[in-house]
Design an enzyme around this catalytic site. Structure first.
Site, mmCIF file in Angstrom:
data_model
loop_
_atom_site.group_PDB
_atom_site.id
_atom_site.type_symbol
_atom_site.label_atom_id
_atom_site.label_comp_id
_atom_site.label_asym_id
_atom_site.label_seq_id
_atom_site.Cartn_x
_atom_site.Cartn_y
_atom_site.Cartn_z
ATOM 1 N N GLY A 43 0.897 -1.329 0.175
ATOM 2 C CA GLY A 43 0.080 -0.301 0.136
ATOM 3 C C GLY A 43 0.560 1.266 0.147
ATOM 4 O O GLY A 43 1.960 1.348 0.192
ATOM 5 N N GLU B 186 -9.438 33.574 -9.180
ATOM 6 C CA GLU B 186 -10.329 32.809 -9.040
ATOM 7 C C GLU B 186 -11.401 32.640 -9.024
ATOM 8 O O GLU B 186 -11.810 31.608 -8.207
ATOM 9 C CB GLU B 186 -9.844 33.080 -7.141
ATOM 10 C CG GLU B 186 -8.555 33.461 -7.071
ATOM 11 C CD GLU B 186 -7.669 31.907 -7.052
ATOM 12 O OE1 GLU B 186 -8.224 30.545 -6.862
ATOM 13 O OE2 GLU B 186 -6.253 31.490 -7.995
ATOM 14 N N THR C 200 2.936 -0.419 8.512
ATOM 15 C CA THR C 200 3.955 -0.700 10.404
ATOM 16 C C THR C 200 3.026 -0.680 11.211
ATOM 17 O O THR C 200 3.030 -1.606 12.072
ATOM 18 C CB THR C 200 5.281 0.111 10.032
ATOM 19 O OG1 THR C 200 5.720 -0.027 8.856
ATOM 20 C CG2 THR C 200 6.299 -0.248 11.028
ATOM 21 N N GLY D 292 2.328 5.523 4.375
ATOM 22 C CA GLY D 292 0.687 5.793 5.816
ATOM 23 C C GLY D 292 0.474 5.188 5.810
ATOM 24 O O GLY D 292 -0.953 6.134 6.480
ATOM 25 N N THR D 293 -0.320 4.359 5.022
ATOM 26 C CA THR D 293 -1.346 3.734 5.403
ATOM 27 C C THR D 293 -1.520 2.891 6.452
ATOM 28 O O THR D 293 -2.801 1.687 7.197
ATOM 29 C CB THR D 293 -1.988 2.903 4.692
ATOM 30 O OG1 THR D 293 -0.943 2.018 3.315
ATOM 31 C CG2 THR D 293 -2.079 3.838 2.693
#
Length: 614
Positions: free
Chosen positions: A211, A433, A218, A214-215
């Site tokens: 993956g 913008e 670990t 950061g998903t």
């Protein structure tokens, strides 16, 4: 205390011995010290001084190879001075000259003590160095871990836990329920394998967690360690390979030897792509060493020895570069995809991380989850931490929605810059913008506007934020075209208001993004007149583990056709953007005036302005 004394003695003793040796050498060789303190003179100039009667005394050393001469220096008003002269090997005429000039001279034979001390000093210093290094090597060999171990390069650096207490269990892992369920089976197998073996099931030999960063890969491994009552080894893939040949394979053997002694157990290898890349492409000896390490890993995981009771859990975010032999069943029986969380997953993750934070009761975690598509679990944890830091900075005691929204803006777009002064540039940015916001509002397949601001962040002088209604796993052609039209509306608005010669570089990033989207429509998604055909280069990147050279498989005619189609898509979208903006010019002027005055317009206020005008 003994260790401290050993360190002191180890450091001080060589220094003392060195100082004693040097002092003894200098004491017994005062003549050398005398020589060092003398100025130098060439042999030819020395003979001239003899002829001029400027030499008073000569002392010969080193078997008449060196002379210390007492001269009268005419340059300093006739004062006496000692100089050193290197004499040639055959200088018999020198003695005759000294006798003829009646100059006092003397020969000094070499002292046996000096020779002995010199010999000892030359021998003692290397001896001290060898003994010191040997002591360090012995000390490193006795230790089981730590740097400087010359005899332990082949030992694995895995951290071992008989019953790991990581402080993390499966309850602390949220948003990835499918992966949790798969891993809970392995923990259950380790705790009570009989209910599995009764029906003929065997324990999986390997589980690969795949993956984006950061998903929670670990984190899942830590949860396994916290839940399982089995021995747990953990190591990073980069810790196998060293600068010495054969060390990586030796460490793999050592790791699995220790693991087999503790079987059944779990071995966790983080970032396995550091050692498990595709074989056969790298250049140089470093690649050969990595391949040897991988070959040993393949053998240990499913070699001739058969079932060993060792479960390997590995994590990677680059499964595309892993060797195919490593991925086959029997080595990694399960490949668990740990994807970015959807809106429900993000909500669950936010609930877990908000337990330890002082959150105001008005904070809506559902709104935060909707505002953060594409955020990983690590991103969401960092978001709440940034909000907590911002809360303290503002002197508050609870995290409010304002701090969380500001933290989201900071993470996505960067730090908030200083507001722009009222000027023509500020109005130009406001029109740019407003063009994005108004065009997106009148496109039925575009996400709604969340906020329009003139507060600079990083390189952007203004920003328009959109809030997706839901996670978009499948994107339609109409949605892509709507995004392109809205992105080009900023440049189109500059051209409508200020004229083509006055358009700025502010739309550079917009143009880059829409060009990429249009090219993807043609070459990857089959959403153009070229037809449903994949024209992307299918070969992998150079040096990531598969192909050494990239290949371009398109003909020149097809490349020209792709470029023509991309330009056609962008041109049509630009025309549509100009049409929408021209039809709503008064609305845009109203939005610009509000922006210049307030600098930021939230979604509710923006929609109120739109509804009043429409």
């Amino acid at each position: 205390m003994k260790k401290q004394w050993k360190k002191i003695v180890l450091f001080v003793l060589p220094v003392i011995i060195t100082l004693i040796t040097l002092s003894s050498f200098l004491f017994y060789n005062q003549d050398v010290v005398h020589n060092w303190s003398s100025s130098r003179m060439t042999y030819g100039r020395f003979l001239e001084y003899i002829d001029m009667n400027w030499v008073k005394k000569v002392d010969l050393y080193d078997n008449a190879r060196t002379a210390i001469v007492d001269i009268i220096n005419p340059d300093i008003k006739g004062e006496e001075q000692l100089v050193r002269v290197e004499l040639p090997t055959f200088s018999s005429e020198l003695v005759s000259k000294l006798k003829n000039k009646l100059i006092d001279f003397d020969a000094h034979p070499s002292s046996s003590n000096v020779n002995l001390v010199s010999w000892l000093s030359n021998l003692l210093l290397p001896l001290i160095l060898i003994i010191t290094l040997f002591f360090f090597f012995r000390r490193g060999n006795k230790s089981s871990s730590g740097p400087g171990q010359a005899f332990n390069f082949g030992k694995a650096k895995a951290r071992f836990h008989m019953e790991a207490k990581t402080g993390i269990v499966f309850e602390d892992v949220a948003g990835i329920e499918e992966a949790k369920e798969e891993l809970q089976e392995i923990v259950a197998f380790l705790k009570d394998s009989r209910k599995f073996t009764n029906v003929g099931a065997t324990i999986p030999k390997g589980v690969l967690l795949v993956g984006p960063p950061g998903t929670g890969k670990t984190l899942l491994a830590k949860a396994i360690a916290g839940e399982a009552s089995a021995p747990f080894f953990s190591i990073s893939g980069s810790e196998f390979v060293e600068m010495f040949v054969g060390v990586g394979a030796s460490r793999v053997r050592d790791l699995f030897k220790k693991a087999k002694e503790k079987a059944p157990c779990i071995v966790f290898i983080d970032e396995i792509d550091a050692v498990g890349r595709q074989r056969g492409v790298g250049i140089g000896g470093g690649n050969d060493e990595r391949e040897q390490t991988l070959n040993q890993l393949l053998t240990e995981m499913d070699g001739f020895s058969g079932d060993t009771g060792v479960i390997v859990v590995a994590a990677t975010n680059r499964i595309d570069v892993l060797d195919s032999a490593l991925l086959r069943p029997g080595r990694f029986d399960r490949q668990i995809m740990v994807s970015l969380p959807n809106i429900n997953g993000r909500l669950a993750i936010l609930k877990v991380h908000s337990k330890k934070k002082k959150i105001h009761k008005d904070v809506l975690l559902e709104v935060i989850a909707r505002r953060t598509p594409g955020f990983s679990g690590a991103d969401l944890a960092n978001l709440l931490n940034e909000a907590a830091i911002l809360t303290v900075r503002r002197g508050k005691v609870e995290i409010t929605m304002k701090e969380i929204e500001d933290s989201i803006d900071k993470i996505i777009a960067g730090l908030e810059g200083s507001p722009l002064a009222d000027s023509r540039i500020k109005r130009l940015i406001a029109y740019h913008e407003a063009g994005h916001a108004v065009a997106a509002t009148f496109l039925p397949h575009h996400d709604p506007v969340q906020k329009v601001t003139l507060i600079p962040r990083r390189q952007a002088k203004g920003l328009t934020w959109f809030l997706p209604n839901d996670d978009q796993f499948l994107v339609s052609k109409s949605q892509i075209l709507s995004k392109i039209i809205a992105a080009l509306a900023g440049r189109a608005m500059e051209e409508i208001v200020f004229g083509l010669p006055e358009v700025t570089i502010g739309a550079a990033n917009d143009i880059k993004q829409v060009t990429f989207m249009a090219r993807q429509m043609v070459t990857k998604f089959g959403m153009s007149k070229v037809g449903p055909i994949c024209l992307e280069n299918s070969s992998s990147e150079v040096f990531i583990g598969r192909d050494l050279m990239g290949r371009h498989e398109l003909s020149e005619e097809m490349v020209a056709k792709v470029d023509l189609e991309v330009r056609s898509i962008l041109k049509d979208c630009y025309i549509q953007a100009r049409t929408i903006l021209s039809q709503n010019r008064k609305l845009i002027d109203r939005v610009v005036n509000e922006l210049v005055e307030k600098e930021t317009i939230e979604a509710k206020e923006f929609m109120r302005i739109v509804e009043e005008r429409v």
